[in-house]
Enzyme design. Structure first.
Site, PDB file in Angstrom:
ATOM      1  NE  ARG A 198      -3.795   0.322   2.213  1.00 34.07           N
ATOM      2  CZ  ARG A 198      -4.533   0.812   3.203  1.00 34.07           C
ATOM      3  NH1 ARG A 198      -4.565   0.183   4.379  1.00 34.07           N
ATOM      4  NH2 ARG A 198      -5.227   1.919   3.049  1.00 34.07           N
TER       5      ARG A 198
ATOM      6  CB  CYS B 288      -1.721   3.589   9.808  1.00 33.57           C
ATOM      7  SG  CYS B 288      -3.073   4.189  10.868  1.00 33.57           S
TER       8      CYS B 288
END
Length: 275
Positions: A172, A230
């Site tokens: 990601r 995050c």
């Protein structure tokens, strides 16, 4: 004070003269609500707290899990029996992300004695209970600001001047895949540091010395300040907790990638981090 506690240490403290308030924060990203699992069996005395409804505000421009309003968070904690002078222990199903979110919120709002049960429910070897406790109302009143917090501009600045860690999975970070947010990639200048590498196969944190080595290799020893983000501020809290175990203070960018990527004016970097 250590920010984590073993199951045996908790068992000893819970039988002592000053037992901690115990919070069950079982939660899975995109999964079902953890309340049914809690009702099917939890550590005796634990009070269930819903991450999506009680440890986050409504999703929106601030991201998928923006911080809750302090007054609302305080009311939730008081109903759970949390007082300022009572220790608190938090656990989840084992991943540690949700427990770390509760730990971070309590510490950020000024509670002085909060620990995460290392390894979560899986580390508990005692009996489970299905009764729903009714704790006496606590007196905890949140005073935000006890831990450092970043907004989007602060995260961008720290990526240039210090060390900004991206706690998501490496794919990601690179932008190879993005299953949740508008666009893949990372904040320019951020360094990939997947949360999964902070724990062993049993879900327990690596030893403080091993974590210190890990973060040193990522540049923490050369940075004046360290920050973490995050996807939505949940696993990032786990990385802040891991840094605390290693003795390294760190700020959390609570809006994280869900806020950053939702703003089309923000730059996005892809691929491996620059050497």
């Amino acid at each position: 004070m250590k920010p984590i506690i073993t199951a045996s240490e908790y068992a000893s403290e819970s039988a002592g003269p000053r037992p901690p308030v115990l919070l069950d924060v079982r939660w899975q990203l995109g999964g079902p609500n953890g309340r049914p699992e809690y009702e099917a069996g939890h550590i005796p005395g634990a009070v269930f707290v819903d991450l999506d409804a009680e440890l986050a505000g409504p999703a929106g421009r601030g991201g998928r899990h923006p911080l809750p309003e302090p007054d609302e968070f305080g009311a939730v904690m008081r109903r759970a029996g949390v007082s300022r002078d009572t220790p608190v222990v938090v656990y989840d199903g084992g991943q540690g992300w949700a427990a770390a979110r509760a730990w971070w919120l309590l510490r950020w709002t000024g509670h002085p004695d909060v620990r995460v049960l290392d390894g979560g429910l899986a580390a508990w070897t005692g009996d489970l209970d299905t009764g729903i406790p009714a704790p006496a109302e606590g007196d905890f009143r949140p005073v935000p600001g006890a831990l450092p917090l970043l907004d989007a501009d602060g995260a961008a600045a720290l990526a240039r001047s210090g060390l900004l860690l991206d706690a998501r999975a490496a794919e990601r970070y690179r932008g190879d895949v993005e299953p949740i947010d508008r666009v893949g990639g990372h904040i320019p200048g951020a360094v990939s540091a997947p949360t999964s590498e902070n724990t062993g196969d049993d879900g327990r944190f690596l030893a403080p010395e091993a974590l210190a080595v890990r973060f040193k290799e990522l540049g923490a020893d050369r940075a004046d300040a360290v920050g973490v983000y995050c996807g939505s501020g949940v696993s990032g809290a786990h990385e802040v907790l891991a840094l605390a175990v290693a003795g390294i203070p760190a700020a959390l960018y609570a809006g994280s990638w869900s806020e950053w990527s939702g703003d089309e004016s923000r730059p996005v970097a892809t691929g491996p981090e620059p050497q």
